[in-house]
Design a protein around this motif. Structure first.
Motif, short mmCIF file in Angstrom:
data_model
loop_
_atom_site.label_atom_id
_atom_site.label_comp_id
_atom_site.label_asym_id
_atom_site.label_seq_id
_atom_site.Cartn_x
_atom_site.Cartn_y
_atom_site.Cartn_z
N GLY A 88 0.71 -1.21 -0.17
CA GLY A 88 0.12 -0.10 -0.12
C GLY A 88 0.86 1.22 -0.03
O GLY A 88 2.04 1.34 0.69
N PRO A 89 0.36 2.15 -0.92
CA PRO A 89 1.29 3.29 -0.96
C PRO A 89 1.51 4.37 0.22
O PRO A 89 2.42 5.00 0.39
CB PRO A 89 0.23 4.34 -2.11
N ALA A 90 0.59 4.13 1.19
CA ALA A 90 0.59 5.14 2.66
C ALA A 90 1.92 4.61 3.06
O ALA A 90 2.38 5.40 4.00
CB ALA A 90 -0.45 4.93 3.33
N ARG A 405 0.21 17.02 13.87
CA ARG A 405 0.02 15.70 13.41
C ARG A 405 -0.64 15.27 12.19
O ARG A 405 -0.24 14.01 11.67
CB ARG A 405 -0.47 15.08 14.71
N SER A 431 2.68 3.61 12.28
CA SER A 431 1.63 3.29 13.26
C SER A 431 1.53 4.47 14.41
O SER A 431 0.61 4.64 15.03
CB SER A 431 1.61 1.95 13.92
N GLU A 434 -1.71 8.90 13.04
CA GLU A 434 -3.15 8.66 13.16
C GLU A 434 -3.64 8.64 11.60
O GLU A 434 -4.48 8.16 11.01
CB GLU A 434 -4.09 9.47 14.11
N ARG A 436 -1.91 8.49 8.73
CA ARG A 436 -0.60 8.28 7.79
C ARG A 436 -1.01 8.21 6.24
O ARG A 436 -0.41 8.35 5.71
CB ARG A 436 -0.06 6.85 8.42
N LEU A 437 -2.34 8.00 6.05
CA LEU A 437 -3.00 7.91 4.64
C LEU A 437 -2.50 9.21 3.92
O LEU A 437 -2.51 9.48 2.78
CB LEU A 437 -4.28 7.45 4.31
N TYR A 546 -7.33 5.55 -3.59
CA TYR A 546 -7.44 5.85 -2.48
C TYR A 546 -8.50 6.89 -1.83
O TYR A 546 -8.64 7.04 -0.86
CB TYR A 546 -5.97 6.15 -1.47
N TYR A 549 -11.00 6.37 1.03
CA TYR A 549 -10.11 6.47 2.15
C TYR A 549 -9.45 7.74 2.72
O TYR A 549 -9.57 8.15 3.68
CB TYR A 549 -8.69 5.39 2.06
N ARG A 552 -12.58 10.06 3.99
CA ARG A 552 -12.45 9.65 5.49
C ARG A 552 -11.79 10.09 6.25
O ARG A 552 -11.88 10.61 7.51
CB ARG A 552 -12.62 8.16 5.62
N GLN A 553 -10.25 9.82 5.91
CA GLN A 553 -9.38 10.36 6.81
C GLN A 553 -9.31 11.91 7.04
O GLN A 553 -9.08 12.36 8.11
CB GLN A 553 -7.71 9.99 6.17
N GLN A 556 -11.88 12.58 9.58
CA GLN A 556 -11.10 12.55 10.91
C GLN A 556 -10.32 13.88 11.04
O GLN A 556 -10.07 14.40 12.31
CB GLN A 556 -10.44 11.47 10.87
N ARG A 559 -12.11 16.97 12.12
CA ARG A 559 -12.54 16.65 13.40
C ARG A 559 -11.26 17.41 14.60
O ARG A 559 -11.60 17.97 15.43
CB ARG A 559 -13.08 15.37 13.80
N ARG A 562 -10.36 20.90 14.97
CA ARG A 562 -11.27 21.90 15.68
C ARG A 562 -10.66 22.02 16.90
O ARG A 562 -10.48 22.99 17.53
CB ARG A 562 -12.51 21.24 15.87
N GLU B 181 0.27 -4.03 11.30
CA GLU B 181 0.92 -2.98 11.54
C GLU B 181 2.45 -3.40 11.52
O GLU B 181 3.32 -2.40 11.39
CB GLU B 181 0.90 -2.38 13.00
N PRO B 418 -4.52 -3.64 -0.22
CA PRO B 418 -3.30 -3.16 0.45
C PRO B 418 -3.56 -3.13 1.86
O PRO B 418 -4.71 -2.49 2.38
CB PRO B 418 -3.27 -1.90 -0.35
N ASP B 420 -2.67 -0.93 4.05
CA ASP B 420 -2.65 0.32 4.72
C ASP B 420 -4.05 0.83 4.81
O ASP B 420 -4.20 1.32 5.88
CB ASP B 420 -1.73 1.39 4.19
#
Lengths: 624, 457
Positions: A88-90, A405, A431, A434, A436-437, A546, A549, A552-553, A556, A559, A562, B181, B418, B420
């Motif tokens: 995965g690219p992230a 972050r 990890s 929070e 990372r994508l 992606y 995803y 969605r990120q 997050q 939020r 704020r 992870e 994937p 991730d």
């Protein structure tokens, strides 16, 4: 400040010191770089490589912010790999083996050629403060020299009160053969700072000509090199392989039989070591069921005999090290050139820093790198860079550059340090982030370059290059959204791209979202795209794949922001606040979070305390 | 990293009075757009929108999906900052029967209100400066819903057994997440065979998903009180279903069908049996029909019966059992959900077969026994003694969210997606369960990795 010898003084010429001093000089400040040895600027004290998972992302962030590490490794690498290609690219990240000697030479040259930057060889042992003892005014060296400056950045690495251990043998050193900086830790303690001890280790370096490589697996690099620096499109560098071999039961028996001679297990070392980078002694003790441990044999440089034995750092006596090494396939006749050793050193509890990396106690005194309890060149580099930028901001009376972050691994790193502190050498992991994508290595410039330009460090060309890239990627996406699979595509590419026929009439964007569909497939159907920048194309492809995803990120993140945007004034008085528990009160007073978001991450601070903060900050009035 | 969700930009609703039978119940709502949202499901929409703060308006709450009247209510409109929470707010004074309250809450949910979390109104009141600071400690007890452990017992009335089970499920996901992870934070060649291939197993995920769903489902008694149990009246035409419907309703609300086979669609109503809210459905009689309208009705009856929590199967005692009845009774899989009823016993028909409850809709004979059978069946065999009882929709929803995330991971695993992206879903599942029993931080996951795997060059 006008009468000072320099605008800024940077203590230490490691990866943090290089970035800090270059940033200060480039921002227009007369900067002195004091190091114990001018020959040791930019040394790779441990493994001969730069980058890796999450660390590669940090190198690209340093580059996007106008730092030097990416450029240095681009010019000194001798093997390049993209790790986690299939995961995965992230979390894909570049790593390069470096020619250590070349890296160091290039680092020294860069520092020497930088105008307004003045390298000087000496050892700092104390600080000069103003009469109120709350503001930095300069440093005092071992030879009794006094240098004054408006700001000081401390990047002492493993040298502050450093001790090296090999079996029974102990010496005051920061790196084997290089004396420690003795006295600095004592001065800081006298000034009221809280310091701790950390430990790390390094394996033996052995002679290449004494290794039988035929008994080892070969590990080549990638054919294609993607430069770390956003300033370069392509680079040409030599590519040499690494090798893999393994320990065995005989190795482990020798280690177990000699465990009483280990300074780690004999109780001589009190500092905490890194769990993610355990010594071979630790591995044997903690994982008794494993019958072997992997060793990567890595070249230290193109023209060097020295080979680095990655995976078996040890502080056992030298004869024991030699004995266990000779049980390992390919190392039967090995000649050790430098033994492995453990080093224990002082670090500054990072809770005493504000997110700008300035100490809360002494205005103008900044601290970065291993001094703050981290480990790794990349972790050190990004802190040095931000400490340098923020030392400049401090002198300009401007607010510091604090990364969130949600926008950089460097932001995660510094926020973790100053909010949670650390009890072991802190290493970055994906990890820990929070979001990372949204922290992909290929987007570091989009996330950060403009910020650095606004601070005055990054060049106009870099911003121009960035804008070109953003436009280019948008154009590619536009094309993919508009172009549909037609009969001609199926006719010409149907055989080479499986399932294309079933996608007749679909937009290329939709096609790109099919999991197995790759950029290569796209190029088969639409060869004209090969004329665009390949990295742009890849980035557009990942963005599309992606999209769900990332969206969605992003929600997050919104939020999260704020709470981050609810700032707590620097002068906020926690005394006499009703309703905050005494435990939280102590922590809030110590850490002095900049925002309600940061306050909420402090361990032990409770939701009700945050609620009280919100009320006191007048949130009730604005009815947000 | 503990996550704080002081999400104050949406509208929330909850029953402010106790969850018990009473003459009147108060449902409180709060949120910037709560008045607009409430007005959208209120008969006197314009009146509510125009109402000044502190005014009370009479009207009906309308189900936004069906357009039907839900309840006749008084609505008190409060405008920020003059309300309990300091936000815009509407309070509904409605009929106090549990079924009525359940329908009201459901209508509000359809109208865009979210179920308020524990202490959320107090939280908002606090944030908006409506509460004295000295009460912070008391507030703390309520709002720690996001902090590890302490909240669970104090706030969510989690039983030890349930917490243990949720922790067990969470641990299984954390273990999976740690494996993922591990692969994301260490390149393949450094793991030396400690993790080969795709780290997730479809069968294991499927089992995990079932276990989470099973737990969500096991909140039966709690759910029974919160949402009521659908009860279907089934049987051949003219078995006496509509008469029994009215008997259970204790009023002649429904018009009893006067013709054979004319109940062509089901009708439903809320009833209260021993304090348990039941949604009673009267269905079209089951018979082969050539009339397409009736056939459609019978088909829909079949669906109602399939979805019902309990089925009352009526057989006319005068007619006795025929093969059709026997087939239905034999084919019915979950016998604990089936109550066979021997109806019209006032007419002195055949003797009662084993397992049937004799009832007369005319004389109400046998009604207490039938009601007991209904409440026993609604609460399940273990009844209220079941150790995993919970009365919170929030927790049930969180379990469902976790199950859904795990199901997504299962689908992703089938495609070897994937990691991730997969990690994000697993984290979501962990977070959902974490909201019930305490958060899991990234440090916990890293600890788990270092504990289980020998990693690091």
């Amino acid at each position: 400040m006008n009468n000072a010898d320099y605008d800024a003084i940077v203590i230490g010429g490691g990866h943090a010191g290089i970035e800090a001093s270059l940033a200060l000089a480039r921002l227009g400040y007369e900067t002195m770089l004091i190091t114990q040895s001018l020959d040791a600027i930019g040394r790779l004290s441990c493994n001969p490589s730069i980058g890796g998972l999450s660390k590669g992302n940090i190198v690209r962030e340093i580059d996007a912010l106008g730092g030097e590490m990416g450029k240095l490794i681009d010019k000194s690498m001798i093997q390049f790999r993209i790790l986690n290609q299939r995961r995965g690219p992230a979390v894909q990240a570049p790593r390069a083996q470096a020619d250590k000697f070349l890296y160091t030479r290039l680092a020294k040259e860069t520092v020497e050629n930088q105008s307004r930057l003045h390298p000087f060889q000496d050892t700092v042992v104390d600080f000069i403060l103003d009469s109120s003892e709350t503001k930095i005014q300069g440093v005092i060296t071992e030879r009794g020299r006094r240098f004054t400056a408006g700001t000081v950045v401390m990047t002492t690495g493993t040298f502050m009160e450093g001790n090296i251990f090999i079996g029974d043998w102990v010496t005051s050193s920061g790196r084997l053969g290089e004396p420690a900086a003795v006295g600095l830790g004592t001065s800081l303690r006298r000034m009221g700072f809280s310091l701790g001890r950390l430990k790390t280790g390094t394996p033996a370096r052995v002679a290449s000509s004494s290794i039988d490589y035929s008994k080892m697996e070969i590990q080549p690099g990638d054919d294609k090199i993607v430069p770390f620096s956003f300033a370069a499109d392509t680079i040409v560098r030599p590519a040499v392989p690494c090798y893999i071999t393994y320990t065995n039961e005989r190795t482990h028996k020798i280690i177990r039989d000699n465990m009483d001679k280990s300074p780690l297990y004999g109780g001589k070392i009190v500092g905490t070591g890194p769990r993610y980078c355990p010594s071979i002694e630790d591995k044997v003790v903690r994982f008794p069921d494993r019958d072997r441990h992997q060793i990567f044999v890595e070249p230290e440089g193109l023209d060097s005999e020295e080979m680095y034995l990655n995976g078996i750092s040890s502080s056992l006596p030298e004869t024991v090290q030699e004995a266990f090494l000779r049980t390992i396939p390919g190392l039967e006749d090995v000649r050790v050139m430098r033994p492995g050793y453990a080093v224990e050193y002082d670090y500054l509890d990072p809770l005493q820093l504000s997110p700008s990396l300035m100490t809360k106690k002494i205005a103008g005194l900044f601290s970065a790198g291993q001094t703050n309890g981290t480990s790794g060149y990349e972790e050190a580099g990004c802190q040095g860079l931000l400490a340098g930028i923020n030392a400049a901001m401090y002198m300009q009376g401007k607010p510091p550059l604090v990364l969130s972050r949600s926008e950089a691994y460097a932001g995660v790193l510094i926020d973790d340090l100053v909010t949670l502190g650390t009890k072991e050498p802190y290493r970055m992991f994906t990890s820990r982030a929070e979001y990372r994508l949204c922290l992909r290595q290929d987007t570091a410039d989009i996330r950060l370059t403009q910020k650095s330009f606004d601070a005055g460090l990054q060049s106009a060309e870099a911003v121009e290059r960035l804008n070109l890239k953003i436009e280019g990627i948008e154009e590619i996406k536009e094309l993919l959204r508009g172009r549909r699979v037609n009969g001609k595509d199926v006719e010409e590419a149907g055989l080479r791209v499986t399932g294309l026929k079933e996608r007749l009439g679909d937009t290329f964007e939709k096609l790109m979202k099919v999991p197995d569909f790759t950029t290569e497939d796209l190029l088969v159907i639409e060869p004209s795209l090969s004329e665009t920048h390949r990295q742009w194309l890849d980035q557009a492809a990942i963005d599309i794949k992606y999209e769900g995803y990332i969206d969605r990120q992003q929600k997050q993140i919104n939020r999260f922001k704020r709470m981050e945007n609810l700032k707590i004034p620097a002068a906020f008085n926690y005394e006499g606040v009703n309703g905050i528990s005494s435990e939280s009160m102590e922590k809030l007073k110590e850490i002095r979070p900049l925002s309600v978001g940061q306050a909420s991450r402090i361990s032990g601070v409770r939701s009700s305390d945050i609620a009280v903060l919100l009320v006191l900050l007048g949130r009730g009035d604005d009815n947000a | 990293m503990k996550e704080l969700e002081y999400n104050t930009d949406d509208s929330i609703a909850a029953l402010a009075t106790g969850w018990e039978e009473s003459a009147l119940a108060v449902i409180r709502t709060s949120g910037t757009d709560s008045i607009e949202r409430a007005a959208a499901i209120f008969s006197n929409s314009a009146g509510m929108l125009a109402a000044e703060g502190g005014r009370i308006i009479y009207g009906f709450v309308i189900d936004p999906e069906t357009g039907e009247k839900v309840d006749e209510v008084l609505a008190a409109v409060f405008r920020a900052p003059k309300s309990y929470t300091g936000e815009n707010s509407v309070e509904f004074f409605c009929h106090g029967g549990l079924p009525a309250v359940a329908t009201m809450l459901s209508a509000l949910k359809k109208g865009g209100f979210r179920d308020a979390g524990p202490g959320e109104f107090t939280m908002r009141a606090f944030i908006n400066g409506k509460l004295d600071l000295t009460r912070a400690e008391a507030v703390h007890e309520i709002v720690t819903a996001k902090t590890p452990r302490a909240h669970s017992l104090a706030l969510n009335r989690l039983s030890g057994a349930l917490e243990e089970r949720i922790d067990g499920l969470k641990k299984r996901i954390v273990d999976m997440l740690s494996k993922v992870e591990l692969l994301l934070d260490y390149p393949e060649d450094e793991l030396d065979g400690q993790a080969s291939g795709y780290p997730l197993d479809e069968t294991e995920l499927s089992r995990l998903c079932e276990d989470i769903e099973c737990l969500a489902e096991s909140f039966r008694a709690g759910r029974v009180f919160r949402e009521g149990v659908p009860v279907a009246l089934a049987g051949r035409t003219n078995a006496g279903k509509s008469s029994l419907f009215n008997l259970l309703l204790k009023e002649d609300r429904a018009i009893v069908s006067e013709f054979h086979g004319t109940t062509r669609d089901y009708i439903e109503s809320w009833i209260n049996v021993n304090g348990i809210p039941l949604r009673l459905f009267d269905t079209a009689g089951l018979r082969a029909s050539e009339n397409s309208v009736e056939a459609e009705g019978i088909k829909r009856s079949g669906e109602v019966i399939a979805d019902a929590g309990i089925v009352l199967y009526l057989v006319d005692s005068a007619e006795g059992l025929n093969s059709e009845d026997e087939t239905f009774l034999e084919d019915f899989e979950d016998k604990s959900r089936l109550i066979p009823v021997w109806s019209k016993i006032d007419r002195g028909g055949n003797s009662v077969p084993e397992g049937f409850i004799p009832v007369s809709a005319m004389t109400a004979e046998g009604l207490p026994r039938l009601e007991q059978a209904l409440s026993d069946s609604a609460l399940g065999k273990k009844g209220l003694d079941d150790e995993v009882i919970i009365d919170s929709i929030r927790q049930r929803d969180l379990l469902s969210r976790a199950a859904e995330a795990v199901r997504t991971v299962q689908a992703a695993t089938a495609q070897q997606a994937p990691l991730d992206a997969v990690a994000m879903e697993l984290k979501d599942a962990v977070d959902a369960l974490g909201e019930i029993t305490g958060e899991v931080s990234s440090a916990d996951i890293l600890n788990n990795i270092f504990l289980k795997f020998c990693v690091g060059k």
